[in-house]
Structures are given as structure tokens and as C-alpha cells.
Design a protein around this motif. Sequence first.
Motif, PDB file in Angstrom:
ATOM      1  N   ASP A 199      -8.063 -37.387  40.016  1.00  0.00           N
ATOM      2  CA  ASP A 199      -7.979 -38.328  38.890  1.00  0.00           C
ATOM      3  C   ASP A 199      -6.979 -39.450  39.108  1.00  0.00           C
ATOM      4  OD1 ASP A 199      -9.802 -36.728  37.515  1.00  0.00           O
ATOM      5  OD2 ASP A 199      -8.200 -35.476  36.676  1.00  0.00           O
ATOM      6  N   ILE A 200      -6.262 -39.459  40.219  1.00  0.00           N
ATOM      7  CA  ILE A 200      -5.140 -40.382  40.363  1.00  0.00           C
ATOM      8  C   ILE A 200      -5.574 -41.842  40.341  1.00  0.00           C
ATOM      9  CG2 ILE A 200      -5.219 -40.231  42.880  1.00  0.00           C
ATOM     10  CD1 ILE A 200      -2.104 -40.715  40.616  1.00  0.00           C
ATOM     11  N   PHE A 201      -6.682 -42.165  41.001  1.00  0.00           N
ATOM     12  CA  PHE A 201      -7.100 -43.569  41.040  1.00  0.00           C
ATOM     13  C   PHE A 201      -7.660 -44.026  39.694  1.00  0.00           C
ATOM     14  CE2 PHE A 201      -7.226 -42.349  45.558  1.00  0.00           C
ATOM     15  CZ  PHE A 201      -6.392 -43.329  46.063  1.00  0.00           C
ATOM     16  N   GLN A 202      -8.294 -43.112  38.959  1.00  0.00           N
ATOM     17  CA  GLN A 202      -8.744 -43.450  37.612  1.00  0.00           C
ATOM     18  C   GLN A 202      -7.547 -43.693  36.703  1.00  0.00           C
ATOM     19  OE1 GLN A 202     -12.007 -43.892  36.565  1.00  0.00           O
ATOM     20  NE2 GLN A 202     -11.019 -44.684  34.715  1.00  0.00           N
ATOM     21  N   VAL A 203      -6.492 -42.904  36.883  1.00  0.00           N
ATOM     22  CA  VAL A 203      -5.269 -43.090  36.092  1.00  0.00           C
ATOM     23  C   VAL A 203      -4.633 -44.441  36.409  1.00  0.00           C
ATOM     24  CG1 VAL A 203      -2.912 -42.254  35.767  1.00  0.00           C
ATOM     25  CG2 VAL A 203      -4.802 -40.637  35.818  1.00  0.00           C
ATOM     26  N   LEU A 204      -4.559 -44.805  37.688  1.00  0.00           N
ATOM     27  CA  LEU A 204      -4.010 -46.103  38.070  1.00  0.00           C
ATOM     28  C   LEU A 204      -4.843 -47.235  37.497  1.00  0.00           C
ATOM     29  CD1 LEU A 204      -3.089 -45.448  41.818  1.00  0.00           C
ATOM     30  CD2 LEU A 204      -1.496 -45.828  39.931  1.00  0.00           C
ATOM     31  N   THR A 256       7.674 -36.468  40.236  1.00  0.00           N
ATOM     32  CA  THR A 256       8.724 -37.410  40.631  1.00  0.00           C
ATOM     33  C   THR A 256       8.192 -38.416  41.638  1.00  0.00           C
ATOM     34  OG1 THR A 256      10.351 -35.654  40.312  1.00  0.00           O
ATOM     35  CG2 THR A 256      11.076 -37.613  41.487  1.00  0.00           C
ATOM     36  N   ALA A 257       7.293 -37.976  42.527  1.00  0.00           N
ATOM     37  CA  ALA A 257       6.705 -38.884  43.511  1.00  0.00           C
ATOM     38  C   ALA A 257       5.890 -39.974  42.822  1.00  0.00           C
ATOM     39  CB  ALA A 257       5.827 -38.098  44.486  1.00  0.00           C
ATOM     40  N   ILE A 258       5.119 -39.593  41.810  1.00  0.00           N
ATOM     41  CA  ILE A 258       4.347 -40.593  41.067  1.00  0.00           C
ATOM     42  C   ILE A 258       5.283 -41.554  40.353  1.00  0.00           C
ATOM     43  CG2 ILE A 258       2.663 -40.962  39.229  1.00  0.00           C
ATOM     44  CD1 ILE A 258       1.537 -38.197  39.823  1.00  0.00           C
ATOM     45  N   GLY A 259       6.327 -41.014  39.733  1.00  0.00           N
ATOM     46  CA  GLY A 259       7.286 -41.867  39.047  1.00  0.00           C
ATOM     47  C   GLY A 259       7.991 -42.821  39.992  1.00  0.00           C
ATOM     48  N   LEU A 260       8.324 -42.346  41.190  1.00  0.00           N
ATOM     49  CA  LEU A 260       8.972 -43.209  42.178  1.00  0.00           C
ATOM     50  C   LEU A 260       8.028 -44.311  42.640  1.00  0.00           C
ATOM     51  CD1 LEU A 260      11.328 -43.898  44.029  1.00  0.00           C
ATOM     52  CD2 LEU A 260      10.472 -42.189  45.657  1.00  0.00           C
ATOM     53  N   PHE A 261       6.778 -43.957  42.860  1.00  0.00           N
ATOM     54  CA  PHE A 261       5.775 -44.961  43.238  1.00  0.00           C
ATOM     55  C   PHE A 261       5.663 -46.042  42.161  1.00  0.00           C
ATOM     56  CE2 PHE A 261       1.351 -46.296  42.541  1.00  0.00           C
ATOM     57  CZ  PHE A 261       1.128 -47.021  43.704  1.00  0.00           C
ATOM     58  N   LYS A 262       5.600 -45.616  40.907  1.00  0.00           N
ATOM     59  CA  LYS A 262       5.519 -46.582  39.812  1.00  0.00           C
ATOM     60  C   LYS A 262       6.757 -47.470  39.765  1.00  0.00           C
ATOM     61  CE  LYS A 262       5.688 -46.973  34.827  1.00  0.00           C
ATOM     62  NZ  LYS A 262       5.888 -46.282  33.537  1.00  0.00           N
ATOM     63  N   SER A 263       7.926 -46.886  39.975  1.00  0.00           N
ATOM     64  CA  SER A 263       9.170 -47.659  39.921  1.00  0.00           C
ATOM     65  C   SER A 263       9.219 -48.707  41.021  1.00  0.00           C
ATOM     66  CB  SER A 263      10.371 -46.716  40.045  1.00  0.00           C
ATOM     67  OG  SER A 263      10.408 -45.804  38.961  1.00  0.00           O
ATOM     68  N   VAL A 264       8.776 -48.343  42.223  1.00  0.00           N
ATOM     69  CA  VAL A 264       8.785 -49.300  43.338  1.00  0.00           C
ATOM     70  C   VAL A 264       7.839 -50.462  43.061  1.00  0.00           C
ATOM     71  CG1 VAL A 264       8.214 -49.610  45.772  1.00  0.00           C
ATOM     72  CG2 VAL A 264       9.473 -47.583  45.043  1.00  0.00           C
ATOM     73  N   VAL A 265       6.626 -50.138  42.603  1.00  0.00           N
ATOM     74  CA  VAL A 265       5.651 -51.199  42.295  1.00  0.00           C
ATOM     75  C   VAL A 265       6.166 -52.074  41.156  1.00  0.00           C
ATOM     76  CG1 VAL A 265       3.308 -51.678  41.515  1.00  0.00           C
ATOM     77  CG2 VAL A 265       3.716 -49.834  43.142  1.00  0.00           C
ATOM     78  N   SER A 266       6.736 -51.464  40.126  1.00  0.00           N
ATOM     79  CA  SER A 266       7.275 -52.233  39.002  1.00  0.00           C
ATOM     80  C   SER A 266       8.419 -53.128  39.454  1.00  0.00           C
ATOM     81  CB  SER A 266       7.757 -51.295  37.894  1.00  0.00           C
ATOM     82  OG  SER A 266       6.694 -50.547  37.364  1.00  0.00           O
ATOM     83  N   PHE A 267       9.267 -52.627  40.369  1.00  0.00           N
ATOM     84  CA  PHE A 267      10.371 -53.431  40.901  1.00  0.00           C
ATOM     85  C   PHE A 267       9.837 -54.677  41.605  1.00  0.00           C
ATOM     86  CE2 PHE A 267      13.071 -54.494  44.555  1.00  0.00           C
ATOM     87  CZ  PHE A 267      14.229 -54.864  43.896  1.00  0.00           C
ATOM     88  N   VAL A 268       8.754 -54.512  42.368  1.00  0.00           N
ATOM     89  CA  VAL A 268       8.157 -55.656  43.064  1.00  0.00           C
ATOM     90  C   VAL A 268       7.642 -56.676  42.051  1.00  0.00           C
ATOM     91  CG1 VAL A 268       6.269 -56.391  44.567  1.00  0.00           C
ATOM     92  CG2 VAL A 268       7.563 -54.319  45.108  1.00  0.00           C
ATOM     93  N   PHE A 269       6.956 -56.198  41.019  1.00  0.00           N
ATOM     94  CA  PHE A 269       6.416 -57.112  40.006  1.00  0.00           C
ATOM     95  C   PHE A 269       7.534 -57.790  39.217  1.00  0.00           C
ATOM     96  CE2 PHE A 269       2.314 -54.888  40.514  1.00  0.00           C
ATOM     97  CZ  PHE A 269       1.472 -55.989  40.532  1.00  0.00           C
ATOM     98  N   ASP A 318       2.194 -42.637  32.948  1.00  0.00           N
ATOM     99  CA  ASP A 318       3.268 -41.940  32.247  1.00  0.00           C
ATOM    100  C   ASP A 318       2.796 -40.626  31.640  1.00  0.00           C
ATOM    101  OD1 ASP A 318       5.121 -43.885  32.867  1.00  0.00           O
ATOM    102  OD2 ASP A 318       4.670 -45.074  31.101  1.00  0.00           O
ATOM    103  N   THR A 319       1.615 -40.621  31.026  1.00  0.00           N
ATOM    104  CA  THR A 319       1.102 -39.380  30.444  1.00  0.00           C
ATOM    105  C   THR A 319       0.688 -38.404  31.539  1.00  0.00           C
ATOM    106  OG1 THR A 319      -1.090 -40.422  30.228  1.00  0.00           O
ATOM    107  CG2 THR A 319       0.350 -40.457  28.304  1.00  0.00           C
TER     108      THR A 319
END
Length: 285
Positions: free
Chosen positions: A52-57, A255-268, A238-239
Motif C-alpha cells: 500500500d505504500i505507493f497508494q499512500v504516497l 521511523t523510516a517512513i517518517g524520516l523519508f517524509k522529513s527529508v522530502v519535506s526539507f527539500v521542498f 501520517d496515518t
Amino acid sequence: MLLPGVVLVLIFCYGPMAGIVIAFQKFIPAKGIFHSDWVGLKNFDYILHLPDIFQVLLNTVYIALMKIVAGQLVPILIALLLNELRKERFKRGIQTLIYLPHFMSWVILSGILIDVLSPKSGLVNVTLQHLGIDPIFFLGDNRWFPYVLVVSEVWKEFGFNTIVYLAALTSIDPTQYEAAIMDGANRWRQTWHVTLPGMRPIIVLLATLSLGNVLNAGFEQVFNLYSPVVYQSGDIIDTFVYRIGLINAQFGPATAIGLFKSVVSFVFISTAYFLAYRLTNYRIF
């Protein structure tokens, strides 16, 4: 005077960042961070192979982008309409009413939306039935749920940005309107050639800064409104992290998903501030 604030930021914002190492561990709470086994990038490989990860993204980006676009257009339109009102008391009354939902939590607003959108007794569906339209399960239909999130988010927050744009309107030189009238411009032409160009710096600034929220589709809102029936269209990063990390106790992958989100958000966010500086000369210092 700054010391208490700096201490709080260090404790609650920077201190928890030590937990990032959990993304690279097979974390067991009983062993703690220092004694859990190191697994390298296995947690990232695991989440990339989740079905489900790509659908969530996709859901996260789709919902967030719709919120960003609608959250810019609606306040601009409302600000332009309010600017045309001549009765100051009536104008301030409307500003107060549209600003009020901003101060209410999603726990309260979600309860209101659940009642209003109920397929049996909700005000919206009762009205639809009187018009000869079949009831719609807004919070249980994957076709409707993302748009309910967008509309309810805009309803809650557009009052704040409206006030920002109204403040921007006060900075426009009145002589520009006088010159436009002398040239024969009607109200629409004045809006198009004077008002909107005068608002352009703040519009560009808010639009570019909102890019940093492209992966923030609103945890509190979605968490209080969604159900397993609409995971396909409403489940966001987040959910998803909440269910994996706190419900299923898979702390490393979460935590890995959260870190991935944080890195992408930092870039944006970095890109957004760079664009804000280049386009509007906005600086954070």
C-alpha cells in the motif's frame, strides 16, 4: 530572555531527533536505542515493498496539492469580495464568522461533519433527498472522501489567509484606482489591473511557502474522519505511520517512513524559501 525558548526548542524539537537511529535498527523498546540490533537500510527496503505504500504516497500528494491550490484561490476570492463591501460593521462581522473555525480543533469539527454528512440524518443528505437525489455516503465512499477533506480543510482555514490578503489590499496606493477610473476602467478592470497586481507579492510568497506542506495532508483531520472503508483514497503518510508504529508496534519501519517524509519535506521547504527569496525578496532573518 531568549534562553527559556531556546531550551524548550532544544528539548522538544532537537532532542527527539536522536530517535532517527531507530530507522536503521530492529528496535525493541526493552533494549532501547543503544542495544537494539543495527539493520542498516532493511527498514527502508521493507517499506518500499509494502503493497500500500505507493497508494499512500499518491493519496498524500494528491490531497495536499488540492488543499494547497484551494487554500490559495478561495481566500483570494473572498478577500476581493469583502474588499468591495462598504459597510464596515457588516464586513467585520463576516471576517469574524469565517475566521472562527480556525480556532476549533478537528476533534470538534469532525464530530460536526460526521453529523452533517450522515447518509441517513445528515443535513446535506436530507437536503439532497428533498431535491430527489439519492443519499451519498461522503465519509464512506472513496470517490468523495478526498474532496470532503479538501473542502472541510478550506472551510476551517481560509479565514486566516483571507485576513492576510485583506491586509495586503490596504497597502495598495489609492491613487492607482483614481488613475484607473480616469482611464475609464470599470470595477472588473480595476480588480484585474490594480488589485491583483498589488496583491501579487503576498500571493507568490504564500504560494511558494505552501510547497513545504506538499507531504502534510493533515493527520488530525484524516485520523478523525477516515475509516478502513476509505483507506484506498484517504490513507496518508501520517496515518500510515501511526498504524504501523503505534498500532502494529513496527517502530523501525514507521521511523523510516517518517524520516523519508522529513527529508522530502526539507527539500521542498528549502526550495520554497529559495523561490520566495528570488520572486519576492523574502528572507527568514
